[in-house]
Structures are given as structure tokens and as C-alpha cells.
Design a protein around this motif. Structure first.
Motif, PDB file in Angstrom:
ATOM      1  N   ARG A 121       1.031  -1.176  -0.015  1.00 17.77           N
ATOM      2  CA  ARG A 121       0.041  -0.128  -0.022  1.00 17.77           C
ATOM      3  C   ARG A 121       0.861   1.146   0.226  1.00 17.77           C
ATOM      4  O   ARG A 121       1.500   1.550   1.035  1.00 17.77           O
ATOM      5  CB  ARG A 121      -1.060  -0.100   1.217  1.00 17.77           C
ATOM      6  N   GLU A 122       0.957   1.954  -1.147  1.00 22.45           N
ATOM      7  CA  GLU A 122       1.964   3.019  -1.106  1.00 22.45           C
ATOM      8  C   GLU A 122       1.408   4.486  -0.874  1.00 22.45           C
ATOM      9  O   GLU A 122       0.151   4.723  -1.577  1.00 22.45           O
ATOM     10  CB  GLU A 122       2.418   3.099  -2.737  1.00 22.45           C
ATOM     11  N   TYR A 123       1.788   5.134  -0.039  1.00 20.82           N
ATOM     12  CA  TYR A 123       1.112   6.351   0.293  1.00 20.82           C
ATOM     13  C   TYR A 123       1.704   7.536  -0.271  1.00 20.82           C
ATOM     14  O   TYR A 123       2.975   7.369  -0.679  1.00 20.82           O
ATOM     15  CB  TYR A 123       1.308   6.336   2.061  1.00 20.82           C
ATOM     16  N   PRO A 124       0.981   8.502  -0.583  1.00 21.99           N
ATOM     17  CA  PRO A 124       1.268   9.869  -1.337  1.00 21.99           C
ATOM     18  C   PRO A 124       2.057  10.644  -0.599  1.00 21.99           C
ATOM     19  O   PRO A 124       2.326  10.475   0.373  1.00 21.99           O
ATOM     20  CB  PRO A 124       0.010  10.534  -1.763  1.00 21.99           C
ATOM     21  N   GLY A 125       3.108  11.183  -1.261  1.00 20.37           N
ATOM     22  CA  GLY A 125       3.908  12.192  -0.571  1.00 20.37           C
ATOM     23  C   GLY A 125       5.143  11.685  -0.012  1.00 20.37           C
ATOM     24  O   GLY A 125       5.723  12.297   0.981  1.00 20.37           O
ATOM     25  N   GLY A 126       5.482  10.472  -0.176  1.00 23.60           N
ATOM     26  CA  GLY A 126       6.682   9.909   0.229  1.00 23.60           C
ATOM     27  C   GLY A 126       6.476   9.290   1.775  1.00 23.60           C
ATOM     28  O   GLY A 126       7.357   9.410   2.590  1.00 23.60           O
ATOM     29  N   ARG A 127       5.278   9.176   2.070  1.00 22.04           N
ATOM     30  CA  ARG A 127       5.065   8.782   3.492  1.00 22.04           C
ATOM     31  C   ARG A 127       4.897   7.620   3.916  1.00 22.04           C
ATOM     32  O   ARG A 127       4.717   6.986   4.926  1.00 22.04           O
ATOM     33  CB  ARG A 127       3.393   9.124   3.889  1.00 22.04           C
ATOM     34  N   GLY A 128       5.629   6.603   2.953  1.00 20.33           N
ATOM     35  CA  GLY A 128       5.921   5.234   3.107  1.00 20.33           C
ATOM     36  C   GLY A 128       5.055   4.180   2.653  1.00 20.33           C
ATOM     37  O   GLY A 128       4.306   4.728   1.648  1.00 20.33           O
ATOM     38  N   LYS A 129       5.026   3.066   3.117  1.00 18.66           N
ATOM     39  CA  LYS A 129       3.993   1.996   2.501  1.00 18.66           C
ATOM     40  C   LYS A 129       4.099   0.796   3.394  1.00 18.66           C
ATOM     41  O   LYS A 129       4.911   0.799   4.594  1.00 18.66           O
ATOM     42  CB  LYS A 129       4.823   1.337   1.280  1.00 18.66           C
ATOM     43  N   ASN A 130       2.949   0.035   3.530  1.00 21.84           N
ATOM     44  CA  ASN A 130       2.919  -1.115   4.249  1.00 21.84           C
ATOM     45  C   ASN A 130       2.565  -2.294   3.321  1.00 21.84           C
ATOM     46  O   ASN A 130       1.895  -2.024   2.171  1.00 21.84           O
ATOM     47  CB  ASN A 130       2.040  -0.878   5.541  1.00 21.84           C
ATOM     48  N   TYR A 216       4.304  -8.514  -4.926  1.00 20.89           N
ATOM     49  CA  TYR A 216       4.322  -8.165  -6.472  1.00 20.89           C
ATOM     50  C   TYR A 216       3.554  -6.990  -6.882  1.00 20.89           C
ATOM     51  O   TYR A 216       3.798  -6.381  -8.007  1.00 20.89           O
ATOM     52  CB  TYR A 216       3.724  -9.163  -7.442  1.00 20.89           C
ATOM     53  N   TYR A 217       2.692  -6.447  -6.107  1.00 18.36           N
ATOM     54  CA  TYR A 217       1.669  -5.552  -6.410  1.00 18.36           C
ATOM     55  C   TYR A 217       1.927  -4.165  -5.787  1.00 18.36           C
ATOM     56  O   TYR A 217       2.207  -4.150  -4.352  1.00 18.36           O
ATOM     57  CB  TYR A 217       0.381  -5.924  -6.213  1.00 18.36           C
ATOM     58  N   HIS A 218       1.737  -2.947  -6.342  1.00 22.24           N
ATOM     59  CA  HIS A 218       1.998  -1.779  -5.445  1.00 22.24           C
ATOM     60  C   HIS A 218       0.476  -0.997  -5.872  1.00 22.24           C
ATOM     61  O   HIS A 218       0.102  -0.361  -7.010  1.00 22.24           O
ATOM     62  CB  HIS A 218       3.161  -0.895  -6.331  1.00 22.24           C
ATOM     63  N   HIS A 219      -0.094  -1.016  -4.799  1.00 20.28           N
ATOM     64  CA  HIS A 219      -1.608   0.063  -4.808  1.00 20.28           C
ATOM     65  C   HIS A 219      -1.263   1.299  -4.247  1.00 20.28           C
ATOM     66  O   HIS A 219      -0.965   1.467  -2.996  1.00 20.28           O
ATOM     67  CB  HIS A 219      -2.438  -0.959  -3.821  1.00 20.28           C
ATOM     68  N   ARG A 220      -1.715   2.199  -5.226  1.00 17.77           N
ATOM     69  CA  ARG A 220      -1.552   3.410  -4.909  1.00 17.77           C
ATOM     70  C   ARG A 220      -2.590   4.136  -3.982  1.00 17.77           C
ATOM     71  O   ARG A 220      -3.836   3.901  -4.471  1.00 17.77           O
ATOM     72  CB  ARG A 220      -1.294   4.365  -6.201  1.00 17.77           C
ATOM     73  N   GLU A 221      -2.321   4.509  -3.001  1.00 16.01           N
ATOM     74  CA  GLU A 221      -3.325   5.277  -2.176  1.00 16.01           C
ATOM     75  C   GLU A 221      -3.508   6.704  -2.509  1.00 16.01           C
ATOM     76  O   GLU A 221      -2.769   7.581  -2.510  1.00 16.01           O
ATOM     77  CB  GLU A 221      -2.839   5.123  -0.612  1.00 16.01           C
ATOM     78  N   ARG A 222      -4.817   6.885  -3.160  1.00 15.75           N
ATOM     79  CA  ARG A 222      -5.252   8.024  -3.492  1.00 15.75           C
ATOM     80  C   ARG A 222      -6.287   8.576  -2.875  1.00 15.75           C
ATOM     81  O   ARG A 222      -7.340   7.960  -2.804  1.00 15.75           O
ATOM     82  CB  ARG A 222      -5.511   8.165  -4.874  1.00 15.75           C
ATOM     83  N   THR A 223      -6.322   9.948  -1.973  1.00 15.27           N
ATOM     84  CA  THR A 223      -7.498  10.593  -1.580  1.00 15.27           C
ATOM     85  C   THR A 223      -8.578  10.734  -2.381  1.00 15.27           C
ATOM     86  O   THR A 223      -9.846  10.939  -1.881  1.00 15.27           O
ATOM     87  CB  THR A 223      -6.857  11.422  -0.318  1.00 15.27           C
ATOM     88  N   ASP A 224      -8.158  10.959  -3.601  1.00 18.54           N
ATOM     89  CA  ASP A 224      -9.424  11.296  -4.720  1.00 18.54           C
ATOM     90  C   ASP A 224     -10.100  10.085  -4.974  1.00 18.54           C
ATOM     91  O   ASP A 224     -11.021  10.362  -6.112  1.00 18.54           O
ATOM     92  CB  ASP A 224      -9.105  12.387  -5.717  1.00 18.54           C
ATOM     93  N   SER A 225      -9.721   8.958  -4.866  1.00 17.73           N
ATOM     94  CA  SER A 225     -10.256   7.769  -5.229  1.00 17.73           C
ATOM     95  C   SER A 225     -11.515   7.277  -4.625  1.00 17.73           C
ATOM     96  O   SER A 225     -11.760   7.747  -3.710  1.00 17.73           O
ATOM     97  CB  SER A 225      -9.267   6.831  -5.365  1.00 17.73           C
ATOM     98  N   ILE A 226     -12.451   6.536  -5.390  1.00 16.30           N
ATOM     99  CA  ILE A 226     -13.929   6.293  -5.021  1.00 16.30           C
ATOM    100  C   ILE A 226     -13.589   5.633  -3.408  1.00 16.30           C
ATOM    101  O   ILE A 226     -14.615   5.732  -2.740  1.00 16.30           O
ATOM    102  CB  ILE A 226     -14.340   5.354  -5.916  1.00 16.30           C
TER     103      ILE A 226
END
Length: 408
Positions: A121-130, A216-226
């Protein structure tokens, strides 16, 4: 020859991300793939980018359609797919080069109709991932064996759950035949819980499932997503999801095992939706109001301002099934009196009520309160107490001790 894998990518107004997504799929070490891009009526440059990418790689097929939502885009992709296997990638995410080769190998070597993996789970603005992964041990699960751990834990959310199956579909590989039916009966406007319905539908059809934790997967966390939109229609979508799940369960071999899991999952999801929509205005109730003892619509006094009383008050206010006409306690702090509206016990005789609900856990304390209330000449049948169930206990404990057993 290795089997064809069809990878379905819904695309809607993601011009900033779609090229990175598609190029990561084109770069797979497993070459026998078709990439189906479903442009779901994008109003930005996403559709043009898809067309340009298709000119660069003949494995890419682009379908432009009127905007109908994620469910329709995925369905069109599955119905177009020619592969034995289906994978899903969200158009704003990206994947590792060996993802589908690895998933395919696990499927073939284990004769599995479904293979899972993990993702970041990739967080925006370089805030890391888990890491997002299944809460189940790696290995092969025989779905004809009712004792296996996966059958006992097919839903992704639950109270006090140690084991669970991640509900996402983007970190998995499916044989097309186990996902075909469920995706074609879902309504066009089905927005939330879509992944979980598809996933559970596939689980119910699969004979063998392989779970592994490779990332294997990179899920981009976007606050504007549904996913992040606060929408009271979420409860409508949840109701729809419940009926889809119910149909799947009723047609399965494990109706009894899965029904309790489903009910728990839906209640958990209700709390999560309320928390998302109301934010700080909503406080999750830790204890379940004793609704089995009191007719709905009753006017109640809650006796107790501790953690149980706060839970009961939150639950009663949230459901609207009861009118709390007074909240009292023997000892009332200034905070309780000023902020929460708790009053002293002496105010009880001046209130019109149907029942007094004693909100304490300790049996001896409850008995003392019942004795104290005798001074107000209150009908004993109007005083209600049972050992309070926390939300977790409501599901994981089989036996509850009630007031009738204790005080008769």
C-alpha cells in the motif's frame, strides 16, 4: 505451450498514472498475456494514452465505453478475455515484472484455480508503505475439506480475527471459469464491496486455492479515489453486497460455516462506513445494547456512565431503535454532567419511561443497583440487566449469562 493470461485494467480519468501501470504489465517476464484496457468514458487524456500504448504493443486491446463504473468495466474486460486465467490491475497501480509468471507457476504446479499474493500500500507524498497480505499461512488449501483454515476465514474483516482472506482481487490470479458467473450477475452501479463479492464468488467455485505472501503489487493510495469518498449510499451498496454474498453462500457446500462469517463481516463493515462518513462525530460502541430484552420504540433510562453505559448510549442513539429519556449514575462527575448529560439517580422518579437498563458488567454491582431501585417502587419487570456483550464477544462467545438466570 503456456496458457494465455488476460489482464483486465479499468481506466477512468487517470492520465497521470495509466502509462506507468500499462508499461509494468507489458514488462512481465510471462509473455503470453493479453492486456485489456477498458476506457470507462474518461474525460481527460486517459483514452488517448491507452490508444497510443496499444500501437506500441500488439498484446494491448483498448475498449472505449460510456462511463458505467468499475463493475461494468471489469465485466466487459472479463467477457472480452480469451485467456484461461484472469488477472486484474487497477489503472493507477503498478506491478513487479515477475508477478504473473510466479502466480501462473503456483497455479499449474498445484492445480489451483486461484492463487493469491501480497502487495504494498503506497502512500502519497513519500509517506511510506505497508504490506497487504492474506492473514493465512502460505500453502495449498483443498476447498473440499471443511476443516481447512481458509474455509473458516473467507472474509477479510471480523471481530478479533487472527485469520482472514484479503478481499482485494488485484493481487490474485483466477481461472476465468470461477469468476465468470458472479461478475455477470452484478448490477452496473455496484460500487463498494465489488472486490469482496467477486473474490468470495471465486472462492466458492474453486476446488484448490494457493496462498503465498510474495509481494508483487503496488497499490497507490489516493484520497481522490472512490475508496475514500464519504458516501451514505455505502449502506445501500452494503445491502446489495449482502444479498450477493447470501446467494453465493446458499449455493455453496458451506452455508452454515459461512453464514456466521458473513453476518459478522457486514456488521464490521457498517461500523467502518460510519467511522469513514462521520469521522470524529462517530464513536464506535464497544458494547451491544441488550436489544433482545427490550421492545423497539421503548423509552429507556440507562443506568451507568462507565464504558458499558457509554457503549449502550452510542448504540441506542446510532440505531434509533430506542429513545433514551435519561442517562443516570450514582456518582456523576462534572464532565459527565456537563458534556454527556448524565444526571443523578434521584431524577428517575420524575421521568416517564418504559425500562431502566443497567449498564454495568459486575454481577454483584448490578444486584446492588436493583436493590437500591426498590426505594422508587419501580416494577421489577421494568429493570433490565444482562451481562454486557462487547462487539467481539457478541460473535466469539457462545453463552451469555442474563438477568433472568442470575436474579430469579
Amino acid at each position: 505451450m503456456k496458457e494465455l493470461i488476460s489482464i483486465v485494467v479499468p481506466v477512468y480519468n487517470i492520465e497521470r498514472y495509466i502509462e506507468q501501470c500499462v508499461l509494468s504489465i507489458c514488462g512481465q517476464t510471462y509473455k503470453n498475456i493479453e492486456i485489456i484496457l477498458i476506457d470507462d468514458g474518461s474525460t481527460d487524456g486517459s483514452g488517448n494514452i491507452c490508444d497510443n500504448l496499444a500501437e506500441r504493443d500488439q498484446r494491448i486491446k483498448v475498449i472505449h465505453k460510456k462511463h458505467g463504473g468499475n463493475a461494468t468495466a471489469r465485466r466487459d474486460g472479463v467477457n472480452t478475455a480469451k485467456g484461461k486465467y484472469i488477472g486484474f490491475v487497477d489503472g493507477d497501480d503498478w506491478i513487479e515484472p515477475n508477478m504473473y509468471e510466479s502466480l501462473y507457476n503456483f497455479a499449474v504446479e498445484n492445480d489451483a484455480q486461484m492463487v493469491t499474493s501480497a502487495g504494498y500500500r503506497e502512500y502519497p507524498g513519500g509517506r511510506g508503505k505497508n504490506i497487504l497480505r492474506d492473514g493465512l499461512p502460505q500453502g495449498l488449501y483443498d476447498m473440499t475439506d471443511a476443516d481447512n483454515l481458509l474455509i473458516k476465514n473467507i472474509f477479510p474483516t471480523g471481530f478479533a480475527k487472527k485469520y482472514y482472506l484479503n478481499g482485494a482481487i488485484w493481487n490474485k490470479l483466477y481461472e476465468k471459469n470461477i469468476i465468470n458467473e458472479v461478475i455477470n450477475v452484478m448490477e452496473d452501479n455496484f460500487t463498494f464491496f465489488e472486490d469482496n463479492v467477486l473474490n468470495i464468488g471465486a472462492v466458492a467455485k474453486a476446488k484448490r486455492i494457493y496462498i503465498q505472501h510474495n509481494v508483487y503489487y503496488h497499490h497507490r493510495e489516493r484520497t481522490d479515489s472512490i475508496t475514500y469518498r464519504s458516501d451514505m449510499h455505502s449502506f445501500e451498496y452494503m445491502t446489495k453486497a449482502y444479498f450477493y454474498f447470501q446467494k453465493i453462500i446458499n449455493e455453496s457446500n458451506y452455508k452454515k460455516i459461512w453464514q456466521k462469517q458473513l453476518d459478522e463481516y457486514i456488521i464490521c463493515s457498517n461500523f467502518e462506513c460510519l467511522q469513514t462518513f462521520l469521522g470524529d462525530k462517530y464513536i464506535v460502541s464497544k458494547y451491544v445494547f441488550p436489544m433482545n430484552l427490550i421492545p423497539t420504540g421503548s423509552k429507556v433510562i440507562i443506568y451507568g456512565a462507565g464504558v458499558v453505559g457509554k457503549g449502550y448510549k452510542t448504540w441506542a442513539d446510532w440505531t434509533g431503535f430506542y429513545k433514551v429519556v435519561k442517562w443516570v449514575d450514582k456518582s456523576v462527575s462534572d464532565e459527565d454532567k456537563g458534556i454527556r448529560g448524565v444526571e443523578s439517580v434521584e431524577s428517575i422518579p420524575f421521568v416517564d419511561f418504559d425500562y431502566i437498563v443497567i449498564a454495568v458488567k459486575n454481577k454483584s454491582v448490578a444486584q446492588e443497583i436493583i436493590e437500591d431501585l426498590k426505594q422508587y417502587q419501580i416494577d421489577r419487570e421494568k429493570i433490565v440487566w444482562e451481562y454486557p456483550s462487547s462487539i467481539a464477544e457478541f460473535f466469539v462467545q457462545e453463552n451469555k449469562v442474563g438477568s433472568k438466570e442470575l436474579f430469579d
